[in-house]
Structures are given as structure tokens and as C-alpha cells.
Enzyme design. Structure first.
Site, PDB file in Angstrom:
ATOM      1  N   HIS A 100       0.879  -1.168   0.000  1.00 18.41           N
ATOM      2  CA  HIS A 100       0.000   0.000   0.000  1.00 18.41           C
ATOM      3  C   HIS A 100       0.922   1.224   0.000  1.00 18.41           C
ATOM      4  CE1 HIS A 100      -2.319  -3.015   2.344  1.00 18.41           C
ATOM      5  NE2 HIS A 100      -3.402  -2.447   1.882  1.00 18.41           N
ATOM      6  N   ASP A 103       2.371   1.955   3.341  1.00 15.71           N
ATOM      7  CA  ASP A 103       3.348   0.987   3.882  1.00 15.71           C
ATOM      8  C   ASP A 103       4.755   1.432   3.515  1.00 15.71           C
ATOM      9  OD1 ASP A 103       1.101  -0.618   4.305  1.00 15.71           O
ATOM     10  OD2 ASP A 103       1.447  -1.777   2.469  1.00 15.71           O
ATOM     11  N   GLU A 231     -10.584  -7.175  -4.402  1.00 17.48           N
ATOM     12  CA  GLU A 231     -10.347  -8.214  -3.389  1.00 17.48           C
ATOM     13  C   GLU A 231     -11.594  -8.293  -2.511  1.00 17.48           C
ATOM     14  OE1 GLU A 231      -6.557  -7.968  -1.293  1.00 17.48           O
ATOM     15  OE2 GLU A 231      -7.516  -8.803   0.489  1.00 17.48           O
ATOM     16  N   GLU A 267      -8.777 -13.741  -1.287  1.00 16.53           N
ATOM     17  CA  GLU A 267      -8.074 -14.016  -0.024  1.00 16.53           C
ATOM     18  C   GLU A 267      -8.800 -15.122   0.728  1.00 16.53           C
ATOM     19  OE1 GLU A 267      -6.534 -10.784   2.232  1.00 16.53           O
ATOM     20  OE2 GLU A 267      -6.990 -11.733   4.153  1.00 16.53           O
ATOM     21  N   HIS A 270     -10.888 -14.103   3.733  1.00 14.02           N
ATOM     22  CA  HIS A 270     -12.084 -13.330   3.374  1.00 14.02           C
ATOM     23  C   HIS A 270     -13.185 -14.267   2.888  1.00 14.02           C
ATOM     24  CE1 HIS A 270      -9.538  -9.432   2.497  1.00 14.02           C
ATOM     25  NE2 HIS A 270      -9.380  -9.914   3.729  1.00 14.02           N
ATOM     26  N   ASP A 306     -10.805 -11.626  10.753  1.00 12.85           N
ATOM     27  CA  ASP A 306      -9.744 -11.815   9.779  1.00 12.85           C
ATOM     28  C   ASP A 306      -8.412 -11.972  10.525  1.00 12.85           C
ATOM     29  OD1 ASP A 306      -8.629 -11.845   7.270  1.00 12.85           O
ATOM     30  OD2 ASP A 306      -8.743  -9.689   6.955  1.00 12.85           O
ATOM     31  N   ASP A 308      -5.697 -13.501   9.547  1.00 14.60           N
ATOM     32  CA  ASP A 308      -4.517 -13.400   8.672  1.00 14.60           C
ATOM     33  C   ASP A 308      -3.370 -14.298   9.125  1.00 14.60           C
ATOM     34  OD1 ASP A 308      -5.708 -11.640   6.923  1.00 14.60           O
ATOM     35  OD2 ASP A 308      -4.706  -9.855   7.693  1.00 14.60           O
ATOM     36  N   ASP A 337      -0.700 -12.462   2.591  1.00 18.03           N
ATOM     37  CA  ASP A 337      -1.351 -11.438   3.420  1.00 18.03           C
ATOM     38  C   ASP A 337      -1.547 -12.067   4.801  1.00 18.03           C
ATOM     39  OD1 ASP A 337      -2.633  -9.287   4.399  1.00 18.03           O
ATOM     40  OD2 ASP A 337      -4.224  -9.215   2.899  1.00 18.03           O
TER      41      ASP A 337
HETATM   42  C1  XUL Z   1      -7.441  -6.572   4.572  1.00 18.60           C
HETATM   43  C2  XUL Z   1      -6.671  -6.977   3.395  1.00 18.60           C
HETATM   44  C3  XUL Z   1      -5.824  -5.941   2.749  1.00 18.60           C
HETATM   45  C4  XUL Z   1      -5.732  -6.065   1.272  1.00 18.60           C
HETATM   46  C5  XUL Z   1      -5.003  -4.940   0.603  1.00 18.60           C
HETATM   47  O1  XUL Z   1      -8.291  -7.532   5.076  1.00 18.60           O
HETATM   48  O2  XUL Z   1      -6.713  -8.120   3.006  1.00 18.60           O
HETATM   49  O3  XUL Z   1      -4.576  -5.972   3.343  1.00 18.60           O
HETATM   50  O4  XUL Z   1      -5.107  -7.245   0.902  1.00 18.60           O
HETATM   51  O5  XUL Z   1      -5.540  -3.695   0.908  1.00 18.60           O
HETATM   52 CO    CO Z   2      -5.702  -9.165   1.530  1.00 18.88          CO
END
Ligand code: XUL
Ligand code: CO
Length: 440
Positions: A100, A103, A231, A267, A270, A306, A308, A337
């Protein structure tokens, strides 16, 4: 200057290795279905988790030190993160990264200064890319962190905030093109609502589409030839997010004439938040010609958010790779991610997270290829729909050469049709186990 001192380049040592800093299954040059593992699996490092996230949560501050020897919030720190990131990717054998805008550099109060910083850091990143051969998978703009985006970016109620978001997208596209990125991502961070009572859903969705059209027009005008990605995510941070899942995002893209320029970045965590499996959203994307890239991670079945986590579930990775192989691979890549758990705060943990994720996907690839070579799943599915191939009435239905009247007359003659045949789910699950654990 070496940052991750004492951590060597990570090598493949095989399943018997007890070395935590070695791959057990990811063997970059091993050929699977005619292609090297490294070609099947273009892994990417997520700048935000790996180089920025310290483990801070709403109950406590960070546990990991990601200063890399510089003062956080400075350009010296931004450069230290570049140094750390490239050393990390080189040691891991990872060939892509995703980012991003915020970042890469600390955001200034004035966007002109933020953009100047982005120019400076991307010059520095380009030098490192040339030195190492590492490439940019995709870029994106963070349009959810700053308080101005509390009501969304494309979906905000403020025209000024919309304009600011557009400015961020423009700059993020400039940097993506400068770094030769394969893709550009829209994750709808706060593109959704907290309550319908204050929300004009139709207007907000139309405005998101307007922003995406402007991004396509601008991107193509500056030579961006890659894919734009949505996404999908159903919720978090908003109660409801418009890009709920793959099917919803595909419908949105088609409704707004964006489907030629966009694909999806799916993802895992998600998809599971949307109540699907990862492989479900991959299948929906693939059958619609929109499987672009993936964010490789996993959630926790007992938690509704989430998390991750680094991919560990070999069944899921296998079924995901089964979908990806059958779709002919990804045009994008496998972006981790994923973040270390808060108590895993050391440099070694950063490497061990990626080793786990890469080994899990390597196993997924090996096992998915074995399922394809075994052929029993495919053969069963083929056979299951045979009546549409092998009977006159089935052929007529598929070729559109019949109608309700003819089918009703046919049904009259038939009386009651025979039951459609067992689904054999348990037997097929047993096939999966016998392929996964062959030789045990
Ligand atoms: C948030 C997510 C983000 C995207 C990019 O849940 O997955 O980090 O991948 O904005
Ligand atoms: Co993501």
C-alpha cells in the site's frame, strides 16, 4: 548492512529436516506437471504485515520491533524497511512484493509531500529491484486507515474525500507502473456501511464504479497493461462490505462495465468470513474468467474475524491448488497477506511464518497434482452429468433445442424419473485421503 544477522538463505532440506530455517517441501526447481514449483507458485511478500506490523491489537501495543535500526515515522525508516524487505525476500527466495502507499512511506499532512516521499522511496526500491531481480506483484492505495475514510473512499458521502481518494489512486498507479507491477488492487476497506438508516447504497456503489472507471482510464493512459483486481471481503472493518464475495464482486463488475479490465484477488480468510471455503471463491472466479491473484492466508474456524494467519491447513491448500491448476494457474501470484501471532515476535518468526506458508502451498501443489493425475475425482464429475451427453433429451436441453412443452410431454411419458445417482461424497473424500496419505 545485514539486518537479519545469523539467518541464512533458506534452502530446501526435505521432509526429514529438523532445521526450522529450512524448507521441508518447497523445492523451487522440482518439476510438477511439467513446470517448476517456483513457476507454479510466484510467492509475494506483503509489505504491510512483514515490514510494518508489530503485533499491536486493541488490548495492547506491539511486541515485535520493526524499526530495523531507524526511527519509525521517518524516511530513514522507510529506507530501512526497503533494506529489510529485500534482504528478507532474497533469503527466502521470494520474487515478488505487494504494497500500500502508506506501507512504503509515512503519510504527511499534505499529499504533495506524501507523493514526494513516494517518488523518493520508489527510486530506492527500483535500484534494489535491479540489483536482485525481485519484482512488484501489485500495488494499492490505503483508503481505509486515515479517519477521513471513516465512511469509505469511493463510497464516501464527502465529495472532497472522494477527490482525495482519487488522488491517492492516481499516485499509487503511477508508482505501480514505475515499479512494473503486474496488478493493481482495490480492497474495499471501508466501502460498505454500518447502517442502512443513513446510507444510499445505490449511489455509493455507482460512485465506487466511477472511481474504478477513472482508475482504468488513467492506468491505461500511463501504460499500465496489467489487471485491476477487486479483493472481496464480506465484513470487517464495516458491518457490511459491498464486495461481499467473488460472486457479488463479479456481478458488480459486470453491472458497471468493468469486467474487461478487472479480475479478482481472492483471499482465503475473506472467503471463509463470507461463509464459503477458499476453493469455492476460487472456483466462482475461475468459471467466470476472473481468477487473477490470491492472498494466501487462513483464518481460525473458532474466531469470526480476519486473523490473517500463515497457511498451515494442507487440505485447504490442496483444494485451492486443485482449483488453480485446473484454471491453468494464476496471472497474478500468491501474496502472503499473513502475519505472525503476537507472541511470535522475533526475526526468526518472520522467516518461519513464510517457510510454513510456502511449504503448505508446496504440499498443496504436490497433492493437487497427484489428485489430477489420479483422475478419479474428474472421472466421477464427468460421469455424474453423463445424461446430458448421452441421452437424446439431455443433448436437446444442453443445445437449447427444446422447450417446456416438449419436456413436459417427455415427463408425462416417463412417469417418475429414477433417482439421479449417489453423490458419493464420502467415497470421494476417501479418495482425497488416499492420495494425500499414500504410502503411510
Ligand atoms: C485486509 C486486506 C488488505 C488487502 C489490501 O483484510 O486483506 O490488506 O489485501 O488492501
Ligand atoms: Co488481503
Amino acid at each position: 548492512m545485514e539486518i537479519f544477522k545469523g539467518i541464512p538463505a533458506i534452502r530446501y532440506e526435505g521432509a526429514d529436516s529438523k532445521n526450522p530455517l529450512a524448507f521441508k517441501f518447497y523445492d523451487a526447481d522440482r518439476v510438477i506437471l511439467g513446470k517448476k514449483m517456483s513457476e507454479h507458485l510466484p510467492f509475494a511478500m506483503a509489505w504491510w504485515h512483514n515490514l510494518c506490523a508489530t503485533g499491536v491489537d486493541m488490548f495492547g501495543r506491539g511486541t515485535a520491533d520493526k524499526s530495523f535500526g531507524a526511527e519509525p515515522g521517518t524516511m530513514a525508516h522507510a529506507k530501512a524497511k526497503v533494506d529489510a524487505g529485500f534482504e528478507f525476500m532474497q533469503k527466502m527466495g521470494i520474487r515478488y512484493f505487494c504494497w500500500h502507499d502508506v506501507d512504503l512511506v509515512p503519510e504527511a499532512d499534505d499529499i504533495k509531500e506524501t507523493n514526494r516521499r513516494l517518488d523518493e522511496i520508489s527510486d530506492y526500491i527500483l535500484v534494489k529491484m535491479k540489483e536482485t531481480g525481485i519484482k512488484c506483484l501489485w500495488g494499492t492505495a490505503n483508503m481505509f486507515g486515515n479517519p477521513r475514510f471513516m465512511n469509505g473512499a469511493g463510497s464516501t458521502n464527502s465529495a472532497d474525500v472522494f477527490a482525495f481518494a482519487a488522488a491517492q489512486v492516481k499516485k499509487a498507479l503511477d508508482i505501480t507502473v514505475k515499479l512494473g507491477g503486474r496488478g493493481y488492487v482495490f480492497w474495499g476497506g471501508r466501502e460498505g456501511y454500518e447502517t442502512l438508516l443513513n446510507t444510499d447504497v445505490k449511489f455509493e456503489q455507482e460512485n465506487i464504479a466511477r472511481l474504478m472507471h477513472m482508475a482504468v482510464d488513467y492506468g491505461r493512459s500511463i501504460g499500465f497493461t496489467g489487471d485491476f483486481y477487486i479483493e472481496p471481503k464480506p465484513k470487517e472493518p464495516m458491518k457490511h462490505q459491498y464486495d461481499f464475495d467473488a460472486a457479488t464482486a463479479i456481478g458488480f463488475l459486470r453491472a458497471h462495465g468493468l469486467d474487461k479490465d478487472f479480475k479478482l484477488n481472492i483471499e482465503a480468510n475473506h472467503a471463509t468470513l463470507a461463509g464459503h471455503t477458499f476453493e469455492h471463491d476460487l472456483r466462482i472466479s475461475a468459471i467466470n474468467g476472473m481468477l487473477g491473484s490470491i492472498d494466501a492466508n487462513q483464518g481460525d474456524a473458532h474466531l469470526g474475524w480476519d486473523t490473517d494467519e500463515f497457511p498451515f491447513d494442507v487440505y485447504t491448500a490442496t483444494m485451492a491448488m486443485y482449483e488453480i491448476l485446473k484454471a491453468g494457474g494464476l496471472t497474478g501470484g500468491f501474496n502472503f497477506d499473513a502475519k505472525n501471532r503476537r507472541p511470535s515476535y522475533t526475526y526468526e518468526d518472520m522467516f518461519e511464518g513464510y517457510i510454513l506458508g510456502m511449504d503448505t502451498f508446496a504440499l498443496g501443489l504436490i497433492k493437487a497434482a497427484a489428485l489430477i493425475e489420479d483422475g478419479r475425482l474428474d472421472a466421477f464429475v464427468q460421469e455424474r452429468y453423463a445424461s446430458f451427453r448421452d441421452t437424446e433429451i439431455g443433448k436437446k436441453i444442453v443445445s437449447g433445442k427444446t422447450d417446456l412443452k416438449e419436456l413436459a410431454a417427455y415427463a408425462d411419458k416417463l412417469g417418475a424419473p429414477a433417482l439421479p445417482g449417489s453423490g458419493k461424497q464420502e467415497a470421494l473424500e476417501s479418495v482425497v485421503n488416499s492420495v494425500l496419505y499414500k504410502g503411510c
